[in-house]
Write an enzyme that holds these catalytic residues in place. Structure first.
Site, mmCIF file in Angstrom:
data_model
loop_
_atom_site.group_PDB
_atom_site.id
_atom_site.type_symbol
_atom_site.label_atom_id
_atom_site.label_comp_id
_atom_site.label_asym_id
_atom_site.label_seq_id
_atom_site.Cartn_x
_atom_site.Cartn_y
_atom_site.Cartn_z
ATOM 1 N N SER A 183 14.631 21.831 -16.246
ATOM 2 C CA SER A 183 13.390 22.559 -16.460
ATOM 3 C C SER A 183 13.721 23.854 -17.195
ATOM 4 O O SER A 183 14.799 24.408 -17.015
ATOM 5 C CB SER A 183 12.748 22.877 -15.106
ATOM 6 O OG SER A 183 11.945 24.030 -15.204
ATOM 7 N N HIS A 188 0.832 -1.225 0.000
ATOM 8 C CA HIS A 188 0.000 0.000 0.000
ATOM 9 C C HIS A 188 0.859 1.265 0.000
ATOM 10 O O HIS A 188 0.431 2.299 0.500
ATOM 11 C CB HIS A 188 -0.936 0.028 1.219
ATOM 12 C CG HIS A 188 -1.680 -1.243 1.438
ATOM 13 N ND1 HIS A 188 -2.912 -1.488 0.894
ATOM 14 C CD2 HIS A 188 -1.351 -2.374 2.123
ATOM 15 C CE1 HIS A 188 -3.325 -2.705 1.245
ATOM 16 N NE2 HIS A 188 -2.387 -3.256 1.981
ATOM 17 N N GLU A 193 9.277 8.756 -17.033
ATOM 18 C CA GLU A 193 7.886 9.210 -17.172
ATOM 19 C C GLU A 193 7.337 8.889 -18.565
ATOM 20 O O GLU A 193 6.199 8.467 -18.731
ATOM 21 C CB GLU A 193 7.786 10.716 -16.934
ATOM 22 C CG GLU A 193 8.058 11.123 -15.501
ATOM 23 C CD GLU A 193 8.230 12.632 -15.384
ATOM 24 O OE1 GLU A 193 7.275 13.363 -15.662
ATOM 25 O OE2 GLU A 193 9.343 13.070 -15.035
ATOM 26 N N LYS A 219 15.806 22.009 -11.059
ATOM 27 C CA LYS A 219 15.122 20.758 -11.360
ATOM 28 C C LYS A 219 15.996 19.743 -12.084
ATOM 29 O O LYS A 219 16.799 20.073 -12.936
ATOM 30 C CB LYS A 219 13.888 21.015 -12.244
ATOM 31 C CG LYS A 219 12.736 21.698 -11.555
ATOM 32 C CD LYS A 219 12.110 20.905 -10.405
ATOM 33 C CE LYS A 219 11.348 19.697 -10.876
ATOM 34 N NZ LYS A 219 10.107 20.060 -11.573
#
Ligand code: ARG
Length: 479
Positions: free
Chosen positions: A276, A155, A289, A282
């Protein structure tokens, strides 16, 4: 279209012809189409169905066309509809009327099934190669991080400590099943449909077995109607790609989580990260992704294929032409994802101190305290209850289980003895000494077993690749 227009009084409607053309997609089958035609042509000559000199002219022409395409000089024409008609049309440009003998005892229906099967065999071998490379990268990381503990999760809540190696080997198991699925599909792909003709078989003394041998097929199809309408093998490959992408997506999801400041378990190499355009600090896990996102494409290809097939009567239907874009896209997506994931995995750094520290946080040894009591005669359910109360007390007081004294433990359960003070991550990990468990000895053995299994897969790839027909392996006159 130019090759089979005798029946028609009207020229084809430009829009309908363009709409029906598949050359932009199936041009990728050019080599399989030519190699298949060569084998068919040799068989026709050997069986005396066409004369030897026509066969030699055809084989020379096909060899020339293959070279033209490979030099990038071939003009793929939309008015020639698909790859089969393009190759045959060009053969007629080169060899004249003799070219018309090639399509004796053959239909585009068994031809397209043949080409797609030839392509699929190579595609499966390439995908399995990609899976092996990814497994090797996981295994190398698993090996060099042996001895690193981490929190195991259920979980997405910290549950029990495990070895990082054990966690990585779980992904190797998924890869092994992906390999198995593709190998299993390969057996059903490796069947020659040639000789089914349009649907009913052919009224010529063809030698189907010889063509199959020439092309390195394991078997020939048993039913001509099925041979031209079966697209199960495409579904199976695309399904294997879709599930494989789901596995990669799950792995990428962990990489994305783990590379966040919140987890801080992994650092991706700069080479596999992006910045970024606005936030200078970043470092984004874009590749991971994108793979997670591309899993949706592969699932879409599978859904599209199944829906495309479900309403089609026997035997061939033009609907089937849609199978190739789904097949190519799923194979390309899975192959490209594996290709980038292997070096990304290899170049990542696991933050060992952080993983080890996290392994013992958040009461991850609570089950071990309950097991301690259960092993001393307390029914497990009661032990669970007792430790639950202990955890609640610690939460109130802001302390950890291992900070409690023996007296404090005994106040909850008199069965506690001084050994309970030795419960720690390593005793918890090594106590799980069952087949498939996370104990160090079990995981070391599992690593060796997995390496052997992956090595066996490479042996299989070489064996299958050795049976594939070489494109220009035979001289035109070698009938
Ligand atoms: N381009 C076609 C396909 O991919 C080849 C087979 C065409 N056969 C036919 N009867 N129209 O399915």
């Amino acid at each position: 279209m130019e090759l089979w227009g005798g029946r028609f009084r009207e020229a084809p409607n430009e829009l309908a012809a363009r709409f029906g053309a598949s050359i932009d997609v199936d041009r990728r089958l050019y080599r399989q189409d030519i190699v298949g035609s060569m084998a068919h042509c040799r068989m026709l000559a050997r069986q005396g169905i066409i004369d030897r000199s026509s066969a030699v002219t055809i084989l020379d022409g096909l060899t020339a066309i293959l070279a033209e395409i490979e030099r990038g000089e071939f003009e793929f024409r939309v008015d020639r509809e698909d790859v089969h008609a393009n190759v045959e049309g060009r053969l007629r440009d080169i060899a004249g009327d003799v070219a018309g003998r090639l399509h004796t005892a053959r239909s585009r229906n068994d031809q397209v099934a043949l080409d797609t099967r030839l392509w699929s065999r190579e595609a499966i071998l390439d995908l399995v190669r990609g899976l092996v490379a990814f497994a090797d990268a996981l295994l190398d990381q698993a090996q060099s991080n042996m001895g690193v503990a981490m929190p195991g999760y259920t979980h997405l809540q910290r549950a029990q400590p495990v070895l990082l190696t054990h966690h990585l080997l779980a992904y190797v198991e998924m890869v092994r099943r992906d390999v198995d699925r593709l190998r299993d599909a390969y057996r059903r792909v490796d069947v020659s449909p040639l000789g089914a003709g349009a649907l009913a078989g052919l009224p010529y003394p063809i030698d189907r077995e010889a063509v199959a041998r020439d092309l390195g097929f394991e078997a020939i199809s048993r039913n001509s109607l099925d041979a031209v309408s079966d697209r199960d093998y495409v579904v199976e490959i695309v399904a294997a790609c879709a599930l494989g992408m789901v596995h990669l997506s799950r792995y990428c999801e962990e990489i994305i989580l783990w590379s966040s400041t919140e987890f801080g378990f992994i650092s991706l190499s700069d080479a596999f990260s992006t910045g970024s355009s606005i936030m200078p600090q970043k470092k984004n896990p874009d590749t991971a992704e994108l793979i997670r996102g591309k899993a949706g494409r592969a699932i879409g290809s599978l859904t599209g294929l199944l829906v495309m097939l479900k309403g089609t009567p026997l035997a061939y239907n033009k609907d089937f032409q849609e199978d190739k874009s789904a097949l190519f896209d799923a194979v390309d997506t899975f192959g490209a994802s594996l290709a980038v994931l292997a070096p990304m995995t290899r170049s990542a750094t696991f933050k060992r101190d952080r993983l080890i520290a996290a392994a013992s946080e958040n009461f991850s040894l609570a089950t071990d305290y309950a097991d301690f009591l259960a092993q001393r005669g307390v029914p497990f359910r009661r032990a669970h209850e007792v430790i639950g109360r202990l955890v609640a007390r610690c939460l109130e007081q802001g302390c950890t289980l291992d900070s409690l004294s023996l007296d404090e433990l005994r106040a909850f359960a008199p069965e506690f003895t001084s050994d309970a003070l030795n419960i720690q991550i390593w005793s918890a990990i090594d106590a799980r000494d069952v087949p498939g468990g996370t104990a160090t000895g079990r995981v070391s053995a599992a690593l060796i077993e997995a390496r052997d299994a992956i090595r066996d897969v490479s042996v299989w790839i070489d064996e299958m690749a050795g049976r594939l027909p070489a494109a220009e392996g035979r001289l035109a006159s070698d009938i």
